[in-house]
Design a protein around this motif. Structure first.
Motif, PDB file in Angstrom:
ATOM      1  N   LEU A  20      64.286 -19.549-117.204  1.00  0.00           N
ATOM      2  CA  LEU A  20      65.682 -19.607-116.770  1.00  0.00           C
ATOM      3  C   LEU A  20      66.618 -19.610-117.970  1.00  0.00           C
ATOM      4  N   GLU A  21      66.268 -20.372-119.002  1.00  0.00           N
ATOM      5  CA  GLU A  21      67.114 -20.437-120.192  1.00  0.00           C
ATOM      6  C   GLU A  21      67.166 -19.096-120.916  1.00  0.00           C
ATOM      7  N   LYS A  22      66.051 -18.376-120.920  1.00  0.00           N
ATOM      8  CA  LYS A  22      66.032 -17.040-121.536  1.00  0.00           C
ATOM      9  C   LYS A  22      67.020 -16.125-120.811  1.00  0.00           C
ATOM     10  N   HIS A  23      66.950 -16.115-119.487  1.00  0.00           N
ATOM     11  CA  HIS A  23      67.847 -15.255-118.714  1.00  0.00           C
ATOM     12  C   HIS A  23      69.299 -15.719-118.841  1.00  0.00           C
ATOM     13  N   HIS A  24      69.509 -17.012-118.885  1.00  0.00           N
ATOM     14  CA  HIS A  24      70.857 -17.561-119.065  1.00  0.00           C
ATOM     15  C   HIS A  24      71.448 -17.040-120.372  1.00  0.00           C
ATOM     16  N   TRP A  25      70.675 -17.110-121.443  1.00  0.00           N
ATOM     17  CA  TRP A  25      71.143 -16.630-122.737  1.00  0.00           C
ATOM     18  C   TRP A  25      71.452 -15.133-122.675  1.00  0.00           C
TER      19      TRP A  25
END
Length: 81
Positions: free
Chosen positions: A69-74
């Motif tokens: 999720l954090e990868k996609h958020h970034w």
């Protein structure tokens, strides 16, 4: 207690803001996705902390999901740079 998995019930308790109706320009659409991912990541981090002692296996799953999720958020944040 039986869980209530109906879409409307899940949506109300999700902690994610309401998506605007109708046409939305691309920058606003990306902003909506960034906000939704941020809300989910915040809730996931709470679950990571809560499961550390009682259920480390579930905690590991939450950590893996949160990393994605954090990868996609970034990546979405970079779109609106």
């Amino acid at each position: 207690m039986s869980p209530d998995g109906r879409a409307a019930t899940v949506a109300v308790g999700s902690g994610i803001g309401v998506t605007p109706e109708g046409w939305v320009d691309d920058e606003a659409a990306v902003g909506t996705i960034v906000d939704a991912l941020g809300a989910v990541i915040t809730r996931m981090r709470e679950r990571i902390e809560a499961t550390g002692e009682p259920d480390p296996v579930s905690q590991d799953i939450f950590i893996q999901v949160t990393a994605d999720l954090e990868k996609h958020h970034w990546m979405f944040q970079a779109e609106n740079g």
